[in-house]
Scaffold this motif. Structure first.
Motif, short mmCIF file in Angstrom:
data_model
loop_
_atom_site.label_atom_id
_atom_site.label_comp_id
_atom_site.label_asym_id
_atom_site.label_seq_id
_atom_site.Cartn_x
_atom_site.Cartn_y
_atom_site.Cartn_z
N SER A 6 28.01 -19.90 -8.37
CA SER A 6 28.80 -20.67 -8.23
C SER A 6 29.62 -21.47 -9.87
N SER A 7 28.34 -22.32 -10.28
CA SER A 7 28.42 -22.48 -11.26
C SER A 7 28.09 -21.42 -12.86
N VAL A 8 27.71 -20.54 -13.13
CA VAL A 8 27.61 -19.63 -13.47
C VAL A 8 29.32 -18.95 -13.63
N GLU A 9 29.94 -18.70 -12.46
CA GLU A 9 31.23 -18.19 -12.15
C GLU A 9 31.94 -18.70 -13.50
N LYS A 10 31.74 -20.26 -13.13
CA LYS A 10 32.96 -21.25 -13.55
C LYS A 10 32.72 -20.57 -15.01
N CYS A 11 31.17 -21.04 -15.65
CA CYS A 11 30.42 -20.52 -17.20
C CYS A 11 31.16 -19.93 -17.64
N TYR A 12 31.74 -18.56 -17.25
CA TYR A 12 32.19 -17.69 -18.19
C TYR A 12 33.40 -17.86 -18.55
N PHE A 13 33.50 -18.47 -17.42
CA PHE A 13 35.44 -19.03 -17.39
C PHE A 13 35.75 -19.81 -18.60
N SER A 47 35.52 -13.57 -12.10
CA SER A 47 36.07 -14.20 -11.02
C SER A 47 38.15 -14.22 -11.06
N ALA A 48 38.92 -14.85 -10.13
CA ALA A 48 39.77 -15.01 -10.52
C ALA A 48 40.85 -14.88 -11.73
N ASP A 49 40.02 -16.01 -12.12
CA ASP A 49 39.63 -17.10 -13.36
C ASP A 49 39.74 -16.38 -14.40
N VAL A 50 38.45 -15.83 -14.26
CA VAL A 50 38.17 -14.78 -15.56
C VAL A 50 38.91 -13.65 -16.06
N LEU A 51 39.44 -12.96 -15.17
CA LEU A 51 40.29 -11.89 -14.92
C LEU A 51 41.71 -12.49 -15.41
N GLU A 52 42.09 -13.54 -15.10
CA GLU A 52 43.44 -13.66 -15.61
C GLU A 52 42.84 -14.77 -17.29
N VAL A 53 42.36 -14.88 -17.42
CA VAL A 53 42.04 -14.95 -19.38
C VAL A 53 41.61 -13.80 -20.57
N LEU A 72 38.93 -3.86 -8.04
CA LEU A 72 37.77 -3.85 -9.10
C LEU A 72 36.14 -3.09 -8.43
N ALA A 73 35.58 -2.75 -9.77
CA ALA A 73 33.80 -2.19 -8.70
C ALA A 73 33.87 -3.63 -8.24
N ASP A 74 32.62 -3.40 -7.24
CA ASP A 74 32.60 -3.96 -6.27
C ASP A 74 31.26 -5.07 -7.27
N HIS A 75 30.14 -4.15 -7.92
CA HIS A 75 28.78 -4.94 -8.79
C HIS A 75 29.77 -5.75 -10.10
N TRP A 76 31.65 -5.85 -10.10
CA TRP A 76 31.74 -6.68 -10.69
C TRP A 76 32.52 -7.85 -10.22
N ILE A 77 32.22 -8.02 -8.86
CA ILE A 77 32.47 -9.42 -8.07
C ILE A 77 31.52 -9.89 -6.90
N LYS A 78 30.13 -8.80 -7.66
CA LYS A 78 29.90 -9.24 -5.61
C LYS A 78 28.78 -11.22 -5.95
N ASN A 79 28.71 -11.34 -7.31
CA ASN A 79 28.20 -13.13 -7.34
C ASN A 79 29.11 -14.00 -7.37
N VAL A 80 30.53 -13.42 -6.71
CA VAL A 80 31.52 -14.74 -7.18
C VAL A 80 31.96 -14.80 -5.52
N LYS A 81 31.54 -16.18 -5.47
CA LYS A 81 31.55 -17.65 -4.01
C LYS A 81 32.73 -17.88 -4.52
N SER A 82 33.75 -17.92 -5.47
CA SER A 82 35.13 -19.11 -5.34
C SER A 82 35.60 -17.82 -4.92
N VAL A 83 37.11 -18.27 -4.79
CA VAL A 83 38.23 -17.08 -4.04
C VAL A 83 38.39 -15.55 -5.09
N SER A 84 37.45 -14.55 -4.15
CA SER A 84 37.31 -13.34 -4.92
C SER A 84 38.60 -12.88 -5.05
N THR A 85 38.66 -11.94 -6.83
CA THR A 85 39.96 -11.19 -6.80
C THR A 85 39.38 -9.70 -6.43
#
Length: 144
Positions: A6-13, A47-53, A72-85
């Motif tokens: 979750s931290s890594v996911e937010k880091c990209y955003f 994540s939805a946030d990364v996609l939106e940026v 979206l391709a499954d491997h693009w969202i496989k580690n998203v823990k928040s609400v995944s788009t």
């Protein structure tokens, strides 16, 4: 662990937001945003946030070229823990979400839809022909 992912996911955003907020030259900013997005894709952190940026900072055509349309391709969202788009429009599903999946099969959905449309068209034509024949018969009987 889940918290680390979750931290890594937010880091990209947040990295993408830092680039947007601290770079005034869009010619310099856009490639950095795209590079961060591609890294997020490789790691499975879109994540939805990364996609939106990404959507907000590239043209519509560039966005479609990078992300595609539909699912979206499954491997693009496989580690998203928040609400995944799941879809490029930022949603998680719903009506008309079957059409195109970047890098994935649509399980014959498009073919089945086309076949169904053709079948309905054939039925419509058969119904029209049946009415025409019935009208001809009625006209012949009325003349006798």
């Amino acid at each position: 662990s889940g918290a680390d992912m979750s931290s890594v996911e937010k880091c990209y955003f947040y990295m993408m937001k830092c680039v947007v907020n601290n770079m005034s030259d869009s010619a310099e900013m856009k490639p950095k945003i795209i590079e961060l997005f591609k890294q997020a894709c490789e790691g499975g952190f879109v994540s939805a946030d990364v996609l939106e940026v990404l959507r907000q900072n590239v043209s519509h055509d560039e966005f479609t070229e990078i992300v595609g349309t539909g699912r979206l391709a499954d491997h693009w969202i496989k580690n998203v823990k928040s609400v995944s788009t799941l879809y490029t429009d930022g949603s998680t599903g719903g009506e008309n979400k079957h059409a195109r999946r970047k890098g994935k099969s649509t399980s014959g959905w498009a073919r089945k839809q086309r076949e169904r449309g053709e079948l309905l068209q054939q039925r419509k034509q058969a119904k029209i022909e049946k009415k025409r024949l019935k009208k001809e018969r009625e006209q012949r009987h009325s003349k006798k």
